[in-house]
Design a protein around this motif. Structure first.
Motif, PDB file in Angstrom:
ATOM      1  N   CYS A  55       0.831  -1.217   0.000  1.00 59.29           N
ATOM      2  CA  CYS A  55       0.000   0.000   0.000  1.00 59.29           C
ATOM      3  C   CYS A  55       0.852   1.248   0.000  1.00 59.29           C
ATOM      4  O   CYS A  55       0.367   2.330   0.303  1.00 59.29           O
ATOM      5  CB  CYS A  55      -0.925  -0.052   1.205  1.00 59.29           C
ATOM      6  SG  CYS A  55      -1.997  -1.493   1.094  1.00 59.29           S
ATOM      7  N   ASN A  65      -2.376   1.708  -3.733  1.00 59.51           N
ATOM      8  CA  ASN A  65      -2.169   0.356  -4.276  1.00 59.51           C
ATOM      9  C   ASN A  65      -2.720   0.212  -5.680  1.00 59.51           C
ATOM     10  O   ASN A  65      -2.705  -0.867  -6.250  1.00 59.51           O
ATOM     11  CB  ASN A  65      -2.792  -0.706  -3.349  1.00 59.51           C
ATOM     12  CG  ASN A  65      -4.301  -0.571  -3.278  1.00 59.51           C
ATOM     13  OD1 ASN A  65      -4.815   0.544  -3.239  1.00 59.51           O
ATOM     14  ND2 ASN A  65      -5.013  -1.667  -3.307  1.00 59.51           N
ATOM     15  N   ASN A 222      -7.041   1.982  -1.728  1.00 58.30           N
ATOM     16  CA  ASN A 222      -8.341   1.379  -1.452  1.00 58.30           C
ATOM     17  C   ASN A 222      -8.352   0.927   0.005  1.00 58.30           C
ATOM     18  O   ASN A 222      -7.684  -0.065   0.350  1.00 58.30           O
ATOM     19  CB  ASN A 222      -8.563   0.190  -2.393  1.00 58.30           C
ATOM     20  CG  ASN A 222      -9.959  -0.395  -2.214  1.00 58.30           C
ATOM     21  OD1 ASN A 222     -10.496  -0.349  -1.101  1.00 58.30           O
ATOM     22  ND2 ASN A 222     -10.537  -0.925  -3.271  1.00 58.30           N
ATOM     23  N   GLU A 224     -10.266  -0.741   1.733  1.00 57.57           N
ATOM     24  CA  GLU A 224     -10.677  -2.131   1.972  1.00 57.57           C
ATOM     25  C   GLU A 224      -9.513  -3.087   1.765  1.00 57.57           C
ATOM     26  O   GLU A 224      -9.483  -4.182   2.301  1.00 57.57           O
ATOM     27  CB  GLU A 224     -11.814  -2.517   1.018  1.00 57.57           C
ATOM     28  CG  GLU A 224     -13.144  -1.907   1.401  1.00 57.57           C
ATOM     29  CD  GLU A 224     -14.223  -2.257   0.383  1.00 57.57           C
ATOM     30  OE1 GLU A 224     -15.363  -1.812   0.562  1.00 57.57           O
ATOM     31  OE2 GLU A 224     -13.896  -2.969  -0.595  1.00 57.57           O
ATOM     32  N   GLN A 225      -8.547  -2.690   0.949  1.00 55.23           N
ATOM     33  CA  GLN A 225      -7.407  -3.595   0.697  1.00 55.23           C
ATOM     34  C   GLN A 225      -6.160  -3.110   1.425  1.00 55.23           C
ATOM     35  O   GLN A 225      -5.180  -3.818   1.536  1.00 55.23           O
ATOM     36  CB  GLN A 225      -7.125  -3.667  -0.815  1.00 55.23           C
ATOM     37  CG  GLN A 225      -8.241  -4.343  -1.597  1.00 55.23           C
ATOM     38  CD  GLN A 225      -8.248  -3.902  -3.047  1.00 55.23           C
ATOM     39  OE1 GLN A 225      -7.348  -3.192  -3.493  1.00 55.23           O
ATOM     40  NE2 GLN A 225      -9.248  -4.302  -3.793  1.00 55.23           N
ATOM     41  N   CYS A 226      -6.215  -1.833   1.883  1.00 57.54           N
ATOM     42  CA  CYS A 226      -5.019  -1.299   2.529  1.00 57.54           C
ATOM     43  C   CYS A 226      -5.420  -0.754   3.885  1.00 57.54           C
ATOM     44  O   CYS A 226      -6.410  -0.046   3.996  1.00 57.54           O
ATOM     45  CB  CYS A 226      -4.439  -0.158   1.713  1.00 57.54           C
ATOM     46  SG  CYS A 226      -3.681  -0.744   0.224  1.00 57.54           S
TER      47      CYS A 226
ATOM     48  N   TYR B 103      -2.132  -7.021  -5.789  1.00 57.42           N
ATOM     49  CA  TYR B 103      -3.070  -7.901  -5.074  1.00 57.42           C
ATOM     50  C   TYR B 103      -2.249  -8.710  -4.085  1.00 57.42           C
ATOM     51  O   TYR B 103      -1.344  -9.445  -4.492  1.00 57.42           O
ATOM     52  CB  TYR B 103      -3.746  -8.856  -6.063  1.00 57.42           C
ATOM     53  CG  TYR B 103      -4.528  -8.153  -7.137  1.00 57.42           C
ATOM     54  CD1 TYR B 103      -3.924  -7.795  -8.336  1.00 57.42           C
ATOM     55  CD2 TYR B 103      -5.858  -7.809  -6.943  1.00 57.42           C
ATOM     56  CE1 TYR B 103      -4.618  -7.136  -9.321  1.00 57.42           C
ATOM     57  CE2 TYR B 103      -6.575  -7.143  -7.936  1.00 57.42           C
ATOM     58  CZ  TYR B 103      -5.935  -6.805  -9.110  1.00 57.42           C
ATOM     59  OH  TYR B 103      -6.633  -6.135 -10.084  1.00 57.42           O
TER      60      TYR B 103
END
Lengths: 234, 113
Positions: A55, A65, A222, A224-226, B103
């Motif tokens: 991230c 990211n 994001n 939610e991902q980081c 990812y």
């Protein structure tokens, strides 16, 4: 049935990638060096198993990211009554629709590539004026700078890529899409320098119109991902 | 395409099975600039008591294998990823944007019980 099942899986995988359908680009965009470099650095780190913070974009010094290079979708303004020293006027427009609501903008960098960096056919000194388009207008005729230029730069030409930080502008456009009316770029020739040869203004400007390439490099995070801060995963 | 396991002797025991998805097989090479594909490895295989004393297993697996030996009704320990790595994808979308996205935890590097 198998084909159908496979088709279903493909859509699921595309959604996972953040895509709603398989992209089918008509022409390939040039991939800038910085994106290739970041990709290769990530691949190398993954291969060596080194821990990496997905991230943060070390090469750019920002958190994020997802990196997107948005091509300019604007157009040139042609008019016979351009001011004498005006070499070109162009509307620059970048479509931010690909940025999802939950993503946070951490970088927006305008890149103006004026052409190859060579000193053999040094062109005239150029002055660039960049301003926000504040209200919709009919683009049939050239215009004087629509707003107060927020970036003015004088450069010898050809210069390579000039970069401008547009983070605040892009955040405003992202929060209020109706405000995204693009940017107005005017490039003037500063004719006071004598190159010992009598360069033709028009073909100099035609070369510039041919070589000018604008793009907007956008980095988003994001949540939610980081993780919000750079808290390491336990 | 599946990459055969190194030595057949532990074929049934818990280990990483390598599987490579070539984006060209999906027709995705037309919009994915890099990489050419990605490793969709997975973990599969038995976790008998003997294996749970090896390095790549957890204490819980050791206890569960012990209990399974005492009472087969208790399931064996399971074979799961113990080390994962991220992938990055460089691709072009329908608006001619070039996108680089990371990812995490996408590729199974190691498996254990």
């Amino acid at each position: 049935a198998l084909g159908q099942t496979f088709q279903f899986q493909e859509n699921v995988f595309l959604q996972f990638l953040g895509l709603d359908k398989v992209p089918s680009p008509q022409k390939f965009q040039p991939v800038p060096y910085i994106l290739k470099k970041i990709f290769q650095d990530r691949e190398a780190a993954a291969t060596t198993g080194g821990s990496q913070d997905l991230c943060s974009i070390k090469n750019l010094g920002v958190r994020g990211n997802v990196l997107r290079l948005l091509p300019d979708q604007g157009f040139y303004l042609y008019s016979k009554d351009l001011p004498q020293a005006s070499c070109l006027q162009k509307l620059l427009y970048f479509n931010l629709a690909a940025i999802r609501d939950k993503e946070q903008l951490t970088m927006a960098q305008l890149g103006l590539d004026l052409g190859s960096n060579t000193y053999y056919n040094l062109g005239p000194e150029l002055e660039l004026a960049l301003s926000l388009v504040q209200e919709p207008r009919v683009w049939g005729q050239s215009i004087s700078t629509p707003g107060k230029p927020f970036a003015l730069q004088s450069v010898p030409w050809p210069q390579g890529v000039l970069r401008f930080n547009l983070l605040d502008v892009a955040k405003d456009w992202n929060n209020n899409p109706q405000k995204n009316l693009g940017l107005f770029l005017e490039i003037l020739v500063k004719g006071d320098r004598d190159f010992g040869v009598n360069f033709q203004l028009e073909d100099t400007c035609a070369r510039l119109r041919h070589s000018l390439h604008a793009s907007l490099l956008v980095v988003t995070l994001n949540p939610e991902q980081c993780h919000p801060s750079s808290r390491k995963r336990r | 395409s599946a990459i055969p396991a190194p030595n057949a002797s532990c074929k049934n025991l818990c280990h990483r099975h390598q599987l490579f998805i070539n984006f060209r097989d999906l027709g995705w090479h037309k919009w994915i600039i890099a990489p050419k594909g990605f490793m969709a490895n997975y973990c599969h295989g038995d976790c008998p008591f003997s294996l749970t004393t090896s390095l790549n297993s957890s204490n819980y697996a050791f206890m569960q294998a012990l209990m399974h030996a005492v009472d087969p009704q208790i399931p064996q320990a399971v074979c799961i990823p113990t080390k994962l790595s991220p992938i990055s994808m460089l691709y072009q979308d329908n608006d001619d944007n070039v996108i680089l996205r990371h990812y995490e935890d996408m590729v199974v590097d190691e498996c254990g019980c």
